[in-house]
Design a protein around this motif. Structure first.
Motif, PDB file in Angstrom:
ATOM      1  N   LEU A  54       0.836  -1.205   0.000  1.00 45.00           N
ATOM      2  CA  LEU A  54       0.000   0.000   0.000  1.00 45.00           C
ATOM      3  C   LEU A  54       0.871   1.256   0.000  1.00 45.00           C
ATOM      4  O   LEU A  54       0.594   2.218  -0.716  1.00 45.00           O
ATOM      5  CB  LEU A  54      -0.932   0.010   1.219  1.00 45.00           C
ATOM      6  N   ALA A  55       1.939   1.242   0.829  1.00 52.03           N
ATOM      7  CA  ALA A  55       2.840   2.398   0.911  1.00 52.03           C
ATOM      8  C   ALA A  55       3.524   2.649  -0.430  1.00 52.03           C
ATOM      9  O   ALA A  55       3.689   3.803  -0.858  1.00 52.03           O
ATOM     10  CB  ALA A  55       3.878   2.176   2.013  1.00 52.03           C
ATOM     11  N   ILE A  56       3.932   1.585  -1.119  1.00 53.70           N
ATOM     12  CA  ILE A  56       4.567   1.738  -2.424  1.00 53.70           C
ATOM     13  C   ILE A  56       3.600   2.353  -3.418  1.00 53.70           C
ATOM     14  O   ILE A  56       3.922   3.301  -4.143  1.00 53.70           O
ATOM     15  CB  ILE A  56       5.076   0.373  -2.943  1.00 53.70           C
ATOM     16  N   GLY A  57       2.388   1.800  -3.476  1.00 53.58           N
ATOM     17  CA  GLY A  57       1.398   2.282  -4.436  1.00 53.58           C
ATOM     18  C   GLY A  57       0.995   3.721  -4.190  1.00 53.58           C
ATOM     19  O   GLY A  57       0.877   4.522  -5.132  1.00 53.58           O
ATOM     20  N   VAL A  58       0.786   4.088  -2.916  1.00 55.93           N
ATOM     21  CA  VAL A  58       0.387   5.456  -2.582  1.00 55.93           C
ATOM     22  C   VAL A  58       1.484   6.440  -2.966  1.00 55.93           C
ATOM     23  O   VAL A  58       1.214   7.516  -3.525  1.00 55.93           O
ATOM     24  CB  VAL A  58       0.052   5.568  -1.079  1.00 55.93           C
ATOM     25  N   SER A  59       2.755   6.104  -2.681  1.00 57.04           N
ATOM     26  CA  SER A  59       3.874   6.995  -3.001  1.00 57.04           C
ATOM     27  C   SER A  59       4.005   7.200  -4.502  1.00 57.04           C
ATOM     28  O   SER A  59       4.222   8.321  -4.976  1.00 57.04           O
ATOM     29  CB  SER A  59       5.175   6.421  -2.433  1.00 57.04           C
ATOM     30  N   ALA A  60       3.882   6.107  -5.264  1.00 59.45           N
ATOM     31  CA  ALA A  60       4.003   6.220  -6.717  1.00 59.45           C
ATOM     32  C   ALA A  60       2.857   7.039  -7.294  1.00 59.45           C
ATOM     33  O   ALA A  60       3.050   7.862  -8.192  1.00 59.45           O
ATOM     34  CB  ALA A  60       4.027   4.823  -7.342  1.00 59.45           C
ATOM     35  N   LYS A  61       1.645   6.840  -6.794  1.00 58.41           N
ATOM     36  CA  LYS A  61       0.483   7.573  -7.291  1.00 58.41           C
ATOM     37  C   LYS A  61       0.615   9.068  -7.004  1.00 58.41           C
ATOM     38  O   LYS A  61       0.207   9.914  -7.809  1.00 58.41           O
ATOM     39  CB  LYS A  61      -0.781   7.033  -6.628  1.00 58.41           C
ATOM     40  N   ALA A  62       1.226   9.398  -5.843  1.00 56.26           N
ATOM     41  CA  ALA A  62       1.378  10.798  -5.460  1.00 56.26           C
ATOM     42  C   ALA A  62       2.501  11.492  -6.226  1.00 56.26           C
ATOM     43  O   ALA A  62       2.709  12.696  -6.066  1.00 56.26           O
ATOM     44  CB  ALA A  62       1.640  10.902  -3.962  1.00 56.26           C
ATOM     45  N   GLY A  63       3.246  10.736  -7.023  1.00 56.72           N
ATOM     46  CA  GLY A  63       4.326  11.336  -7.802  1.00 56.72           C
ATOM     47  C   GLY A  63       5.669  11.323  -7.107  1.00 56.72           C
ATOM     48  O   GLY A  63       6.640  11.865  -7.640  1.00 56.72           O
ATOM     49  N   ALA A  64       5.746  10.707  -5.908  1.00 59.60           N
ATOM     50  CA  ALA A  64       7.020  10.626  -5.189  1.00 59.60           C
ATOM     51  C   ALA A  64       7.810   9.437  -5.728  1.00 59.60           C
ATOM     52  O   ALA A  64       7.957   8.396  -5.094  1.00 59.60           O
ATOM     53  CB  ALA A  64       6.771  10.478  -3.683  1.00 59.60           C
ATOM     54  N   ILE A  65       8.329   9.590  -6.941  1.00 58.35           N
ATOM     55  CA  ILE A  65       8.964   8.471  -7.636  1.00 58.35           C
ATOM     56  C   ILE A  65      10.216   8.002  -6.901  1.00 58.35           C
ATOM     57  O   ILE A  65      10.463   6.803  -6.752  1.00 58.35           O
ATOM     58  CB  ILE A  65       9.307   8.877  -9.084  1.00 58.35           C
ATOM     59  N   GLY A  66      11.018   8.957  -6.426  1.00 62.37           N
ATOM     60  CA  GLY A  66      12.227   8.582  -5.700  1.00 62.37           C
ATOM     61  C   GLY A  66      11.913   7.783  -4.459  1.00 62.37           C
ATOM     62  O   GLY A  66      12.535   6.751  -4.187  1.00 62.37           O
ATOM     63  N   LEU A  67      10.909   8.235  -3.705  1.00 64.54           N
ATOM     64  CA  LEU A  67      10.522   7.512  -2.490  1.00 64.54           C
ATOM     65  C   LEU A  67       9.984   6.137  -2.840  1.00 64.54           C
ATOM     66  O   LEU A  67      10.330   5.136  -2.199  1.00 64.54           O
ATOM     67  CB  LEU A  67       9.463   8.318  -1.724  1.00 64.54           C
ATOM     68  N   ALA A  68       9.137   6.064  -3.859  1.00 69.05           N
ATOM     69  CA  ALA A  68       8.568   4.774  -4.251  1.00 69.05           C
ATOM     70  C   ALA A  68       9.661   3.798  -4.666  1.00 69.05           C
ATOM     71  O   ALA A  68       9.618   2.611  -4.318  1.00 69.05           O
ATOM     72  CB  ALA A  68       7.564   4.966  -5.383  1.00 69.05           C
ATOM     73  N   THR A  69      10.665   4.292  -5.398  1.00 69.63           N
ATOM     74  CA  THR A  69      11.747   3.423  -5.848  1.00 69.63           C
ATOM     75  C   THR A  69      12.546   2.883  -4.672  1.00 69.63           C
ATOM     76  O   THR A  69      12.865   1.687  -4.607  1.00 69.63           O
ATOM     77  CB  THR A  69      12.686   4.185  -6.797  1.00 69.63           C
ATOM     78  N   VAL A  70      12.869   3.756  -3.724  1.00 70.63           N
ATOM     79  CA  VAL A  70      13.626   3.322  -2.551  1.00 70.63           C
ATOM     80  C   VAL A  70      12.797   2.366  -1.705  1.00 70.63           C
ATOM     81  O   VAL A  70      13.316   1.388  -1.147  1.00 70.63           O
ATOM     82  CB  VAL A  70      14.082   4.544  -1.725  1.00 70.63           C
ATOM     83  N   LEU A  71      11.489   2.631  -1.605  1.00 68.51           N
ATOM     84  CA  LEU A  71      10.624   1.715  -0.868  1.00 68.51           C
ATOM     85  C   LEU A  71      10.658   0.324  -1.493  1.00 68.51           C
ATOM     86  O   LEU A  71      10.737  -0.691  -0.791  1.00 68.51           O
ATOM     87  CB  LEU A  71       9.185   2.241  -0.847  1.00 68.51           C
ATOM     88  N   ILE A  72      10.611   0.265  -2.819  1.00 68.28           N
ATOM     89  CA  ILE A  72      10.627  -1.024  -3.510  1.00 68.28           C
ATOM     90  C   ILE A  72      11.941  -1.753  -3.247  1.00 68.28           C
ATOM     91  O   ILE A  72      11.962  -2.952  -2.935  1.00 68.28           O
ATOM     92  CB  ILE A  72      10.410  -0.811  -5.021  1.00 68.28           C
ATOM     93  N   ILE A  73      13.065  -1.026  -3.336  1.00 73.33           N
ATOM     94  CA  ILE A  73      14.377  -1.644  -3.086  1.00 73.33           C
ATOM     95  C   ILE A  73      14.486  -2.098  -1.635  1.00 73.33           C
ATOM     96  O   ILE A  73      14.881  -3.233  -1.338  1.00 73.33           O
ATOM     97  CB  ILE A  73      15.514  -0.664  -3.431  1.00 73.33           C
ATOM     98  N   GLY A  74      14.100  -1.215  -0.721  1.00 74.18           N
ATOM     99  CA  GLY A  74      14.198  -1.535   0.700  1.00 74.18           C
ATOM    100  C   GLY A  74      13.312  -2.699   1.092  1.00 74.18           C
ATOM    101  O   GLY A  74      13.742  -3.628   1.789  1.00 74.18           O
ATOM    102  N   PHE A  75      12.059  -2.672   0.630  1.00 71.15           N
ATOM    103  CA  PHE A  75      11.146  -3.763   0.963  1.00 71.15           C
ATOM    104  C   PHE A  75      11.590  -5.066   0.302  1.00 71.15           C
ATOM    105  O   PHE A  75      11.388  -6.150   0.846  1.00 71.15           O
ATOM    106  CB  PHE A  75       9.721  -3.420   0.536  1.00 71.15           C
ATOM    107  N   GLY A  76      12.190  -4.957  -0.890  1.00 69.55           N
ATOM    108  CA  GLY A  76      12.702  -6.152  -1.542  1.00 69.55           C
ATOM    109  C   GLY A  76      13.793  -6.813  -0.721  1.00 69.55           C
ATOM    110  O   GLY A  76      13.801  -8.032  -0.518  1.00 69.55           O
TER     111      GLY A  76
END
Length: 284
Positions: free
Chosen positions: A157-179
């Motif tokens: 949910l956190a990844i999807g919300v960040s990407a939808k809000a346009g926070a691409i950098g945050l979404a990318t780091v979230l994906i790497i970190g959660f991975g």
């Protein structure tokens, strides 16, 4: 970041859970290694418990702050708290009650009709007890996967919300970190199996149960923003993880190596903290 790219990366973040799962196919190990694996997984689960409860509390504190600012009613705060309580109780006592009922249905009390039956029972318990121990170990692994899956849905949910809000950098780091974080969760599932050697199909199922919700959460988070939904999954995950920790801890006590086990709990917890720091650094 577009919808398709976000969902694809969310799926990759979830599937990294399969990195640690093949460890469950190792041949029988001695008690010392068994305790190390199980207690390392307890440390990982302990960190996840702290993580989910912190996020749940943050949602409640945000709602309370809005009430103090007169932008939300008290009913909203009380409703979120009730949702947290219901999810947490369901994740602990609810899972325990369901597991106990399933076990009682699967293993009815033996009925001895005569002398021949008594002899048959005398020959069978050893094999039956081994089969039951394996079944219970695999069942515990599935419960761990469910608890981790609930947690990973909230992460998605956190990844999807960040990407939808346009926070691409945050979404990318979230994906790497959660991975990276999900990669350690595979050990959390197979660590407590002990001498039970699961099949590849079982590993595939628990991998999808534990890692798949990251993909589903990303899908939902990109489309919907809902604090109650996020809080519910955090509460369910927290309760289920607390139940699982108790089960593993009880099962490992009979092997001894208590001090070694505590060192491994600390190591697992620090592994969780380390991977989470990557997320925090990128988010800052």
């Amino acid at each position: 970041m577009g919808f398709a790219e976000t969902v694809a990366l969310g799926a990759i973040a979830g599937l990294t859970i399969f990195i640690g799962l093949p460890l469950g196919r190792m041949h029988a190990v001695d008690d010392r290694v068994r305790v190390c694996l199980a207690m390392f997984s307890v440390g990982i689960l302990a960190f996840i418990f702290v993580d989910v409860t912190t996020h749940g509390q943050d949602i409640l504190e945000t709602a309370l702050g809005r009430y103090k600012d007169h932008t939300a009613g008290l009913g909203h705060v009380l409703g979120l708290f009730a949702l947290l309580a219901a999810g947490f109780v369901t994740g602990t006592a609810g899972i325990s009650a369901v597991e106990r009922r399933l076990r009682s249905r699967r293993n009815p009390p033996p009925q001895v009709a005569g002398g021949d039956a008594t002899v048959a029972l005398a020959d069978g318990p050893a094999r039956g007890e081994v089969d039951e121990a394996r079944r219970r170990a695999l069942q515990t692994g599935v419960v761990i996967a469910v608890a981790i899956g609930l947690h990973n849905f909230a992460e998605g949910l956190a990844i999807g919300v960040s990407a939808k809000a346009g926070a691409i950098g945050l979404a990318t780091v979230l994906i790497i970190g959660f991975g990276l974080h999900n990669a350690t969760e595979g050990f959390g599932i197979v660590g407590p199996l002990g001498g039970a050697r699961p099949s590849w199909s079982w590993l595939a199922r628990v991998g999808l149960i534990g890692g798949g919700p990251t993909f589903l959460g990303t899908l939902v988070g990109y489309q919907v923003t809902s604090d109650p939904l996020e809080l519910l999954f955090y509460a369910l995950a927290g309760g289920a993880i607390l139940y699982v920790i108790g089960e593993i801890w009880t099962g490992m006590r009979r092997y001894g190596y208590h001090t070694l086990g505590l060192y491994m709990v600390a190591a697992g917890f620090l592994a969780g903290v380390g991977t989470d720091l990557i997320v925090a650094y990128g988010g800052g």
